[in-house]
Structures are given as C-alpha cells and as structure tokens.
Motif scaffolding. Structure first.
Motif, PDB file in Angstrom:
ATOM      1  N   ASP A 295       0.816  -1.212   0.000  1.00 21.30           N
ATOM      2  CA  ASP A 295       0.000   0.000   0.000  1.00 21.30           C
ATOM      3  C   ASP A 295       0.849   1.262   0.000  1.00 21.30           C
ATOM      4  OD1 ASP A 295      -2.211   1.558  -0.089  1.00 21.30           O
ATOM      5  OD2 ASP A 295      -3.097   0.863   1.786  1.00 21.30           O
ATOM      6  N   SER A 318       1.987  -5.932  -1.764  1.00 16.71           N
ATOM      7  CA  SER A 318       0.699  -5.664  -2.414  1.00 16.71           C
ATOM      8  C   SER A 318       0.396  -4.173  -2.516  1.00 16.71           C
ATOM      9  CB  SER A 318      -0.420  -6.357  -1.640  1.00 16.71           C
ATOM     10  OG  SER A 318      -0.487  -5.859  -0.319  1.00 16.71           O
ATOM     11  N   MET A 319      -0.547  -3.856  -3.429  1.00 15.62           N
ATOM     12  CA  MET A 319      -1.064  -2.496  -3.611  1.00 15.62           C
ATOM     13  C   MET A 319       0.048  -1.495  -3.909  1.00 15.62           C
ATOM     14  SD  MET A 319      -4.167  -2.326  -0.805  1.00 15.62           S
ATOM     15  CE  MET A 319      -3.280  -3.162   0.505  1.00 15.62           C
ATOM     16  N   SER A 342      -0.301  -9.056  -4.387  1.00 15.72           N
ATOM     17  CA  SER A 342      -1.581  -8.730  -5.025  1.00 15.72           C
ATOM     18  C   SER A 342      -1.668  -7.243  -5.369  1.00 15.72           C
ATOM     19  CB  SER A 342      -2.737  -9.108  -4.086  1.00 15.72           C
ATOM     20  OG  SER A 342      -2.629  -8.414  -2.856  1.00 15.72           O
ATOM     21  N   GLN A 343      -2.559  -6.946  -6.321  1.00 23.07           N
ATOM     22  CA  GLN A 343      -2.854  -5.579  -6.746  1.00 23.07           C
ATOM     23  C   GLN A 343      -1.594  -4.832  -7.187  1.00 23.07           C
ATOM     24  OE1 GLN A 343      -5.865  -3.459  -4.372  1.00 23.07           O
ATOM     25  NE2 GLN A 343      -6.056  -5.299  -3.115  1.00 23.07           N
ATOM     26  N   ASN A 344      -0.898  -5.450  -8.141  1.00 18.40           N
ATOM     27  CA  ASN A 344       0.225  -4.820  -8.820  1.00 18.40           C
ATOM     28  C   ASN A 344       0.004  -4.968 -10.318  1.00 18.40           C
ATOM     29  OD1 ASN A 344       2.496  -3.789  -6.945  1.00 18.40           O
ATOM     30  ND2 ASN A 344       1.897  -5.723  -5.982  1.00 18.40           N
ATOM     31  N   SER A 345       1.077  -4.866 -11.084  1.00 16.91           N
ATOM     32  CA  SER A 345       0.985  -5.034 -12.538  1.00 16.91           C
ATOM     33  C   SER A 345       1.962  -6.105 -13.000  1.00 16.91           C
ATOM     34  CB  SER A 345       1.277  -3.698 -13.241  1.00 16.91           C
ATOM     35  OG  SER A 345       0.317  -2.725 -12.889  1.00 16.91           O
ATOM     36  N   SER A 365      -3.401 -12.142  -6.471  1.00 13.38           N
ATOM     37  CA  SER A 365      -4.626 -11.608  -7.069  1.00 13.38           C
ATOM     38  C   SER A 365      -4.416 -10.218  -7.651  1.00 13.38           C
ATOM     39  CB  SER A 365      -5.745 -11.566  -6.020  1.00 13.38           C
ATOM     40  OG  SER A 365      -5.466 -10.619  -5.007  1.00 13.38           O
ATOM     41  N   GLU A 366      -5.263  -9.890  -8.640  1.00 10.85           N
ATOM     42  CA  GLU A 366      -5.277  -8.575  -9.292  1.00 10.85           C
ATOM     43  C   GLU A 366      -3.912  -8.194  -9.865  1.00 10.85           C
ATOM     44  OE1 GLU A 366      -7.781  -5.362  -7.797  1.00 10.85           O
ATOM     45  OE2 GLU A 366      -8.275  -6.651  -6.095  1.00 10.85           O
ATOM     46  N   ASN A 367      -3.403  -9.065 -10.739  1.00 11.81           N
ATOM     47  CA  ASN A 367      -2.233  -8.761 -11.534  1.00 11.81           C
ATOM     48  C   ASN A 367      -2.568  -9.037 -13.000  1.00 11.81           C
ATOM     49  OD1 ASN A 367       0.354  -7.985  -9.945  1.00 11.81           O
ATOM     50  ND2 ASN A 367      -0.626  -9.543  -8.659  1.00 11.81           N
ATOM     51  N   LYS A 395      -8.568 -12.726 -10.294  1.00 10.09           N
ATOM     52  CA  LYS A 395      -8.468 -11.479 -11.056  1.00 10.09           C
ATOM     53  C   LYS A 395      -7.169 -11.395 -11.846  1.00 10.09           C
ATOM     54  CE  LYS A 395     -11.391  -9.063  -7.725  1.00 10.09           C
ATOM     55  NZ  LYS A 395     -11.536  -7.922  -6.800  1.00 10.09           N
TER      56      LYS A 395
END
Length: 968
Positions: A295, A318-319, A342-345, A365-367, A395
């Motif tokens: 974050d 993450s984030m 999680s939540q990166n690129s 998650s969320e990549n 995701k």
C-alpha cells in the motif's frame, strides 16, 4: 473533598494503631490502605490487606526489600480492580516497581508518580485511564527505566519533561489518543532501547537527531498522522531490530542508510506514500524476517537481491505498481511462509518455482498473469501440500482446467480462483479439502455439474460459483456443509429443484440462486433458517407459495422477479386453493371373494347396480339435508335484526348466519353505536380480494351489504392472542383511537380459533408500492413526500400520547388515502398479545428488516416509544432517498442509514435524494429531513428525540421563518 477524605483516613489509621510500630513501615502500610480505599476489588484479590497487620510484606501483590523491609514492588496485574489511582501510592517512598496492568482503573493521573525517587518501572497498561499527563509528570524521574501507559485513553501531548528521564530504556505509549508533535528531546535519551508510540494521533515529522540514539533496538511509530520523509539518520542506529512506520503519510524513497541495519529483522512501511523503486541494496539487510512495503506507490521490477534475504518469512508487496515478473532468486528464500504481491501489474506466468517452497499463504490476485494454471501448480511439492493454507490467484488472465492436484493440499483453508478464464469442470478431488473455509471459483468459464463430492468439504463457510456455465442439479450432499453461511450460485444453468437439504444448513445467511433454470417449489422447512438475511431466486422457474417465516414474509420482491409461477402476497398473485379430492366410485371395483368370476357379465351388472344405488342413496340423503338446513337458515335470517344482516358480505363470500347460539358461534361487533350481537364465522375470505400479508396476518377487501368497502385482517397469531375478554377489551380501546393519520378500526369478529379485525378501507395503496414500484405509474413529488413524513410523525405522537407503542413501522404499513394523506396501519396490535416480549415481536411482528431498533436485540435495554422513533427515522430516510432500508447488491449489502451517514460526513448528502425527483425538490428541506432521520436512528435510545419534538422540527423545516437555520 478527595484530599480531605485522604487526610481523614490517614488520621483515623494513625490514631487507631499502636505507637510501637516502626514509623517508616507504618508509612508503607497506611499508604497501601489509603490506596485500597480508592479502588474496588470485585474478585477479592486484596482480602489479605488487613490494616491490623504489623507489616504489609505478606500481602498479595506486595513485595518488600529483604534488607530494609520497605515495600519495593507493588504488582497487581490482572486483579480486576476498578476505581482510581489515589495518592496513597506516594507514601511508598522506596517503591521500585509499580505495575497495575490489565485492570479496569479509570480517571487521570493528576499527580507526579515520578516523585517516587526510587521508582524504576511504571506499568499502567491495559486500563481505562484517561486525560492528559501533567506537565511535570516526568520532573523527577532520575531512576525510571521503563514506563508503559499502553492501551488506555490518555490525550494531549507527551510532556517535554520526558527527556529528563536520563536512564529511561523503554517507553510504550501505544494505543492511546496522544496528539501533537513527537517529543522533541526524545533522542537525547542515550539509554533508550525501545520506543513505541504507535496507534495515537501524533502528527508532523520525526524529530531530528535520531542518529544519536545508538542503543535503539525498536522504533514503532505506526498508525499515526506523521508526515515528511523517513530520516536518513535512521541507518546510524545500528542496533535497530524492528522498525514500524506503517499507516502514516511518509513520502519520498527508501533512505539508503537502511542498508546499514544488518541486524534488523522487521521493516514495516505499510500504507504510506513512498515512491521509487526498491533498491538493490535491500539484499544487504540479510537478517530481515518480515518486509512489508504494501500500500505505497513503489514501481519498477523487484530486484534480484531479494533472493539474498535467506531469513525472510513474510514478504508483502501488495497495492503498489510493481511490474515484470518476480525474480526467480526468491527460490533461495527457504524460510519464506507468506508472499503477497496482489494488486500490482506483474506479468508472465504464475511462477512454478515458487510452489517448491513450503509456503503457507500465497496471494497473486489482481495482476496480469497469464498461462495454464495446471502447469504452474504441477510443481507443488510435498512440503507445499502439507503447509499451504491460503491460495489467492483471482483477477488475472489464467487459463486451463482446475488441476486435480488442488485436492491434495490437505490444510488449504482459502482458495480463490475467481475472475480468470478457467474451463472444464470442478474436479472430484475437492473432497480432499477437509479444512477448506472459503472456495471462490466465480466468474470463469467452468462447465459440468457441481460435484457430489462437494459435501466432503465439511468446513466450508463461503461457496461462490456464480457466473460460470455450470449445469445439472444442486447436489443434495451440500447438506453436510453445515457451517455454510454464504452460498452464491447465480448466473449459471442449474436445473432441478432446490433441495430440501438446504433446511439443514442452519447457519446460512446469504443465498443467491438467481438467473438459473431451477424449478419446483421452495422447501417449507427453509422457514426455520433463522440467520437468513438474503435469499435471491429471481429469474428461475420456481413455483408455488413461499415458505412461511419471518424472513420470507419480508423478502424483497426483487429477489423473486422472473418466476411467473410463484404466488402469494409478495408477488401480488393469489395461490390456487387446495381442495380435497372428490370421492370417485370405481364401477369396476368389487368386494367379491377370489372365487368370484369378474368375467361374468350378469354378476358385474349386479355389482354395478348395487354400487349405483348406494351412491344415489347417499347423494339423495345429502341433498335432503342441505335443503333442510337452507330452510332453517331462511327462517332464522328472516328473524334476524336488520343491524346484523347489514354486515352480510356481498358476492356470497361473506359471513353466514348461524341458527345456533352454542360455543362455536362467533361474535361480531361493529363500533357504530349498535349493540353487540352474534353471528357465524366467515365461510370464506376470497383470495382474489387479498390486499397483502404482514406479521399479523392477511388483509382482504370486501363489501358490506350496504355497499361500503372495508378491509378485514385475518389474524394469524391466534396462538398468541389473549383470552376473549382481554382481546375484546384491547380492541375496543383501539377502536376509540381516532386520528386523521391512523387507519380506524370499525369492528371485530371473535371465535377461539379465528379473529378478524374490521378496518376502514384506504384506497390509495401503501407507501412501499408508491416509493419502490411506482403505484399507478406515478412517483411521489417532494411535497407529497414531506406531507407523508409529517403525517406519520403526527400519528405516532398521538399514539405515544396515549401510551401506545406501534412496534411495527414499515413502508408497507403506511397507507395513502385519495387525498395523499398517510394513514398508519396496525397501530397497537401488539397489545393483543398475552405479553409484549421483544423476541415474539422481533420474529412475529417486527419482521421488516432494517426498521427494527437495536434495543430489540438487547435483553437489558427497556423497549419504549423510542423504538418507534427509530423506525420513523428509517422511514424518513426511505421516503427522501427512495431506497429500501437494506438493499442487497451483487457483492455488497447497503444499509440505508449507514449510506446516508457516510455521505453526510463526506459532504455529499444531497446525492442521496431520490434521483427521480431530480431538481424538483428543495435541498433546504430534504437535507434537514435526512439529518433528522439520522438523529432518530441513533443507536442510543436516549439520544433520539420524542415524536412531539420531531413534529416541531419538521414544521420548522417547512417554515424557515420559524427558525429553520437552527436545524441546518
């Protein structure tokens, strides 16, 4: 007064004791007795503290120095003490340790504990102490080495005199409400080893000079409001082992001096505004066991030097905006347990090598990961299968089939594969996941049926399979998953009926089966699911009537849409009556013995004749009886007074007169001045005339013989209704209540098994339909809404003036007459119950979710008129916003009062007004009404206004000249 009390206690004790005692020892004993007088000891831990003893050294929690015999330690941790810390403590001049941790002590510390010159340890942590510290609190703390005030409610700044404690080694002020800047002289404490000021309200930058704290081992400043950059001098504190600067607003990049902290094992920078790339030198911090950079705004690729962190157990990134793929050097981090990126690129495939480590928690998650999920998870080692508890790869853009190998991860508790492009079926190997708590495979392209083996995952609490291509039946084996609280199977192609086994899932709270092809009826046993808060079966082919019960009586209509064969009040469709099957005589049947020959025509003819004669005879007897009864009825009816016959219902679906006067006869009373009279129970209330159903029963419209329409409520709480005498007394009281905004009771009908209430008929429908269904194709204007809110308030004020609590406010109980005036229905019906029990009310009457005041759930809080005020507040918000008290979204539950309160705090409350009103409302009226609604829905009943005050406020809102500005 308190000082006077202390002096009196001292004098009494001194006078009461013998002068032969050692004066110095007497000071310790008297000081402890005075301290005890200021506190409560509910667990009797201080019973050994007897003022008649010659020494306190044997008292529980007291320790004396063996040489001087003076009290040196006072340790009362976890004694359950309450009260305040009194001045008696100041008599203990030789005290070295004072520890009152984990008690319930309250009040402030108005005196200077540090004036006890020998005091080395002060531990007052985990109490309820409050207020600011005196400015001279640390004025004489030359011996103090440890002070902990953690987890209390202290406020204000930390006194600058703290820097005078020259030998202070440990400071823990965490978990309070200290504010202002960090103490400027804190780094001058050369012996400081541990500083914990986390979870407070400190602001500003970290004071300069941290590089001089050569002995600092722990620096915890997390969860404050600190700003600026992390000081570069922090790297000179070479002994630092733990750094926590999380949950602040630090900016800039990581200071390069951090690489000098080779002993550091914990670096937590979570939730700041740090930027830049993670530098290569991060690998120099070789003793790191926990690295949390989540974050923030870090970017770029993670350096390969992370693989040098051989001791690392937790890696949380993450984030952020990390790109590329994880460096394969992480395979060297053999102690790694938790990886959260999680939540990166991140791009590329899910790293196969990662699963060769004995990880417990993996979150990708969320990549932007791609590739076949099966190929990635083939590398699961025995170590991984035995340890992995959390796997979240949702995701992403992963493909392929769900691998069988997942079933071998015996300790897996959380599995989230949602929002990928997975195909194929759900493997039977899922039966091996005995510890699985959450399974989410939603929003993929899975096909086939839900495996029967799903029932073997007996620990499941949350099962989400929505938005796939699943088909077949819902497996009955799901009944084994008795811990299930959430079951989401919507938007698939499931068929068959909803299994009765659902009734065994007694912990269910949320069920979504919408947009499938389910058929059959809902199992009636589901009415026993007491924890159910959402059940969506919309857009299926379910038929029949809903189960009875508190939840299903108030289920939102949107949860039922798209099932044309459903029936009942909630879908505005009458259910077909269930009639007994007619008696059919089989002309081919025979009671003859086995030796009789059925092939004999003459014999068959004889049997037919006998059967026909029996049937004809029975029919004739019935017809004669009916004719006789009809004649008797006509005679009785001709002799019946006109006032009684006037109530006969039109259309034949009414009350039939009774020729008898026995105990089975019903009693009909109309409040029109006519005397009471008796008549027979209603033969039938036509379902086609049903207006709706509620917690008390069904309501029908019917027409009296004189052509006047009335509404008849057939009570369905008969087992709870009082005796006839009490029932009649209470109904007659209610019949005397007249107000333009209350639905009037015009009469009643009583038998022991059937009770009817006769109301005036209100033709305009209920408020719920006007707000949420656009009754008659017309939505309410702002003026109409304000009139309704004011009318409801006036009706409640009138009820409360007569000491009547409504208990059951909801929009479906507010009727609108032809002039647009509201009329509140069901007023005072709780008085018909033998006792006003809050649990009966909550389950039988106050069944509308969202309107019930919180005190209904607390046995120790008295139910008063303020519970109606709460319901009124919800209604006011509902009328202004056009939204239901509780709304169930696809992934969320929206509570109306929480939504409006949040919008108000964010300065966008005007956005909450019903969008259908657009610009056709007055913000100067709508916003104050919403504020009033929030006041009325206070969690504390005493904070809610009474209804008379509510009316005054509403009139002020409508008439600004009377002081509207005071409200706004």
């Amino acid at each position: 007064m308190r000082k006077l009390f202390d002096c009196v206690v001292f004098l009494l004790l001194i006078v009461g004791r013998t002068v032969s005692l050692n004066p110095s020892l007497n000071d310790d004993l008297l000081g402890l007795i005075v301290f005890k007088a200021d506190i409560q000891d509910p667990d009797n831990n201080l019973t050994s503290w007897n003022e008649d003893d010659n020494t306190p050294c044997n008292w529980k929690g007291v320790r004396c120095d063996p040489i001087s015999n003076r009290v040196s330690d006072l340790t009362l941790d976890g004694f359950g003490l309450s009260g305040r810390v009194g001045r008696g403590i100041l008599q203990l001049q030789f005290l070295r340790k004072l520890s009152f941790a984990k008690n319930n002590l309250t009040g402030g510390l108005p005196f200077n504990l540090a004036q006890l010159e020998n005091l080395r340890v002060i531990d007052l942590s985990e109490n309820r102490l409050m207020g600011p510290l005196p400015g001279n609190f640390f004025g004489q703390c030359r011996s103090l080495k440890l002070i902990s005030l953690a987890n209390n409610k202290f406020t204000g700044p930390v006194p600058d005199s703290l820097s005078s404690c020259s030998v202070l080694a440990t400071v823990n002020f965490s978990g309070n409400q200290f504010s202002g800047l960090l103490p400027s002289g804190i780094w001058s404490l050369q012996g400081l080893r541990s500083l914990d000021l986390s979870r407070n309200l400190f602001e500003g930058e970290i004071p300069k000079g941290i590089e001089s704290s050569n002995n600092l081992r722990e620096l915890h400043l997390g969860n404050n409001q600190l700003t600026g950059e992390i000081p570069d001098g922090i790297g000179n504190c070479l002994l630092l082992r733990s750094i926590d600067l999380s949950d602040n607003s630090f900016q800039g990049s990581l200071p390069s001096s951090l690489q000098m902290l080779s002993l550091c094992n914990n670096l937590n920078l979570h939730k700041n505004s740090l930027t830049g790339e993670v530098p290569e030198w991060i690998g120099e911090m070789k003793n790191l066991e926990s690295l949390d950079l989540s974050d923030n705004s870090f970017s770029g690729r993670l350096p390969t030097s992370v693989g040098n962190l051989r001791s690392i157990k937790l890696l949380k990134l993450s984030m952020n905006s990390f790109a590329g793929s994880l460096p394969e050097s992480i395979i060297n981090c053999v102690n790694l347990v938790v990886v959260d990126v999680s939540q990166n690129s991140l791009t590329g495939n899910l790293p196969t090598w990662l699963f060769k480590l004995g990880l417990q928690n993996v979150n990708f998650s969320e990549n932007k990961l791609i590739g076949d999920i099966g190929a990635s998870l083939k590398s699961l080692t025995d170590n991984s299968r035995q340890n992995l508890a959390v796997l979240d790869i949702s995701k992403n853009s992963l493909t392929g089939a769900v691998p069988l190998a997942l079933g071998d991860i015996s300790k897996l508790q959380y599995l989230n594969l949602s929002k990928n492009s997975l195909v194929g079926g759900i493997p039977d190997s899922i039966e091996g996941l005995k510890a699985l708590d959450v399974l989410d495979m939603s929003q993929n392209q899975l096909s086939g049926s839900i495996p029967l083996k799903i029932g073997e995952a007996v620990s499941l609490r949350d099962l989400r399979l929505e938005k796939n291509f699943l088909s077949g039946n819902i497996p009955i084996s799901i009944e084994k998953c008795t811990s299930l609280t959430s079951l989401i199977l919507s938007r698939n192609s499931l068929t068959g009926s909803i299994p009765a086994a659902f009734a065994k899932l007694t912990n269910l709270q949320t069920v979504d089966l919408s947009f499938n092809k389910l058929t059959g009826t809902l199992p009636r046993q589901m009415a026993n699911l007491d924890h159910l808060i959402a059940f969506n079966i919309s857009h299926n082919q379910v038929q029949g009537e809903l189960p009875g019960g508190a939840f299903f009586n108030t289920i939102p209509p949107s949860s039922l849409y798209g099932n044309p064969a459903l029936c009942g009040a909630l879908v505005n469709k009458s259910c077909p009556a269930v009639l007994p099957k007619p008696l059919v005589l089989d002309p081919n049947s025979s009671d003859s013995t086995p030796d009789s020959s059925p092939a004999n025509p003459s014999h068959r003819k004889k049997i037919l004749s006998i059967s026909a004669l029996i049937a004809i005879g029975a029919a004739a007897t019935i017809i004669i009886g009916v004719i006789a009864i009809t004649v008797l009825n006509l005679r009785v009816r001709s002799a019946t007074p006109h006032s009684a016959s006037a109530f006969t219902l039109a259309g034949g679906d009414g009350f039939s007169s009774s020729p008898t006067t026995d105990a089975n006869s019903g009693k009909l009373v109309m409040f029109s001045g006519d005397p009471d009279f008796s008549t027979e129970a209603p033969a039938l209330l036509n379902k086609d005339c049903e207006l709706g159903r509620g917690g008390f029963g069904a309501v029908y419209q019917t027409v009296l013989r004189d052509g006047r329409s009335v509404a008849i409520k057939k009570l369905t709480v008969s087992s709870l209704v009082k005796s006839q005498e009490d029932f009649e007394r209470e109904v007659k009281k209610l019949g005397k209540i007249h107000h333009r905004n209350l639905v009037a009771i015009e009469g009643y009908y009583w038998t022991p098994s059937l009770q009817l209430l006769i109301y005036e008929f209100v033709s305009g429908g209920n408020l719920y339909k006007h707000l949420h269904e656009g009754s008659g194709g017309k939505f309410l204007s702002w003026n109409e809404r304000f009139t309704i809110i004011l009318g409801i308030a006036k009706s409640l004020a009138h009820l409360h003036q007569m000491n009547i609590i409504h208990y059951n406010l909801k929009s479906s109980n507010i009727l609108i007459d032809s002039s647009g005036e509201p009329k509140v229905a069901d007023s005072g019906l709780a008085r018909l119950l033998p006792m006003v029990d809050r649990y009966v009310l909550s389950s039988k009457i106050q069944s509308a979710l969202g309107y019930m005041a919180p005190e209904f759930g607390c046995k120790t809080v008295k139910i008063t008129e303020k519970c109606d005020v709460y319901g009124f507040g919800i209604l006011a918000l509902e009328v202004v916003t056009g939204r239901r008290p509780v709304e169930y979204m696809e992934d969320d539950v929206v509570v109306l009062c929480d939504m409006v309160r949040g919008a108000l705090e964010e300065g966008r409350v005007e956005e909450c007004v019903d969008e259908r009103l657009k610009d056709k409302f007055s913000p100067d009226e709508a916003i104050p009404v919403m504020k009033l609604g929030l006041i009325c829905t206070s969690q504390v009943p005493s904070n809610r206004p009474d209804m008379a005050e509510v009316i005054n406020i509403l009139e002020l809102i409508r008439c600004p000249s009377r002081g509207q500005d005071e409200l706004v």
